[in-house]
Design an enzyme around this catalytic site. Sequence first.
Site, PDB file in Angstrom:
ATOM      1  N   LYS A   1      47.956  27.705  39.022  1.00  0.00           N
ATOM      2  CA  LYS A   1      46.541  28.078  38.971  1.00  0.00           C
ATOM      3  C   LYS A   1      46.198  28.485  37.539  1.00  0.00           C
ATOM      4  O   LYS A   1      46.863  29.344  36.947  1.00  0.00           O
ATOM      5  CB  LYS A   1      46.329  29.253  39.926  1.00  0.00           C
ATOM      6  CG  LYS A   1      44.960  29.341  40.531  1.00  0.00           C
ATOM      7  CD  LYS A   1      45.007  30.367  41.652  1.00  0.00           C
ATOM      8  CE  LYS A   1      43.642  30.747  42.128  1.00  0.00           C
ATOM      9  NZ  LYS A   1      43.698  31.925  43.001  1.00  0.00           N
TER      10      LYS A   1
HETATM   11  C1  E4P Z   1      40.845  32.287  44.982  1.00  0.00           C
HETATM   12  O1  E4P Z   1      41.775  31.580  44.715  1.00  0.00           O
HETATM   13  C2  E4P Z   1      40.749  33.719  44.632  1.00  0.00           C
HETATM   14  O2  E4P Z   1      42.026  34.279  44.721  1.00  0.00           O
HETATM   15  C3  E4P Z   1      39.877  34.494  45.576  1.00  0.00           C
HETATM   16  O3  E4P Z   1      39.253  33.663  46.538  1.00  0.00           O
HETATM   17  C4  E4P Z   1      38.999  35.488  44.939  1.00  0.00           C
HETATM   18  O4  E4P Z   1      38.262  36.155  45.945  1.00  0.00           O
HETATM   19  P1  E4P Z   1      37.484  37.517  45.675  1.00  0.00           P
HETATM   20  O5  E4P Z   1      36.219  37.211  44.947  1.00  0.00           O
HETATM   21  O6  E4P Z   1      37.207  38.060  47.058  1.00  0.00           O
HETATM   22  O7  E4P Z   1      38.408  38.402  44.872  1.00  0.00           O
END
Ligand code: E4P
Length: 214
Positions: free
Chosen positions: A83
């Site tokens: 990622k």
């Molecule tokens: C996605 O890969 C992220 O880890 C995640 O969806 C972020 O979500 P949040 O905005 O609730 O922290």
Amino acid sequence: MKFFLDTGSIDEIRTAAATGVLDGITTNPSLVAKEGRNFRDLILEICTIVDGPVSAEVTEASTEGMVRQGLELSKIHTNVVVKVPLFKEGIMAVRQLSGQGVKVNVTLCFSATQALIAAKAGATYISPFIGRLDDISQVGMDLIRDIRTIYDNYGFATQILTASVRHPVHVLEAALAGSDVATMPYKVFDALFKHPLTDLGNEKFLADWKKLKT
Ligand code: E4P
């Protein structure tokens, strides 16, 4: 649409995986930090539980650092998807990593033009953060619809991974918009199974069944 769990919790992952409808996992540095464990060990354990893509995020700032860290992460297990955050240095790293056959999830996407750039760089997944857009009074789901249109216009294979999901309606809207994946916290995943009329109906069926004498 594939269901991913957005968590670093092994308990949540085991529980969701047991349903047979969990397709993968996303993590981020905040979620991993909550677990207080060695990053590599945690990702490896997740990969042994879930037979699907497991996103592990780089934490280096430079392109060179992200490529080096991304290559290391990709060696943990074949299920690992690296990622990478969506800024210029990150996109340069995506280009290099995808060129070497590493699967990449481009994260922190907040505009359709950012998603277009990620696809051009060879991203396997693009992660638009819907809930965080809603939080600042923008309609997050409009972004999913725009990206779907753009990717379909040009035949990009990059999969749209709806992220920052906060409730079941986000999952519904992502599916209607043609998102390839939705990643969600465990409580949202669990809520998808439930409906009060299902519970009431089942109670009635079982109560009636008990009345049967033969
Ligand atoms: C996605 O890969 C992220 O880890 C995640 O969806 C972020 O979500 P949040 O905005 O609730 O922290």
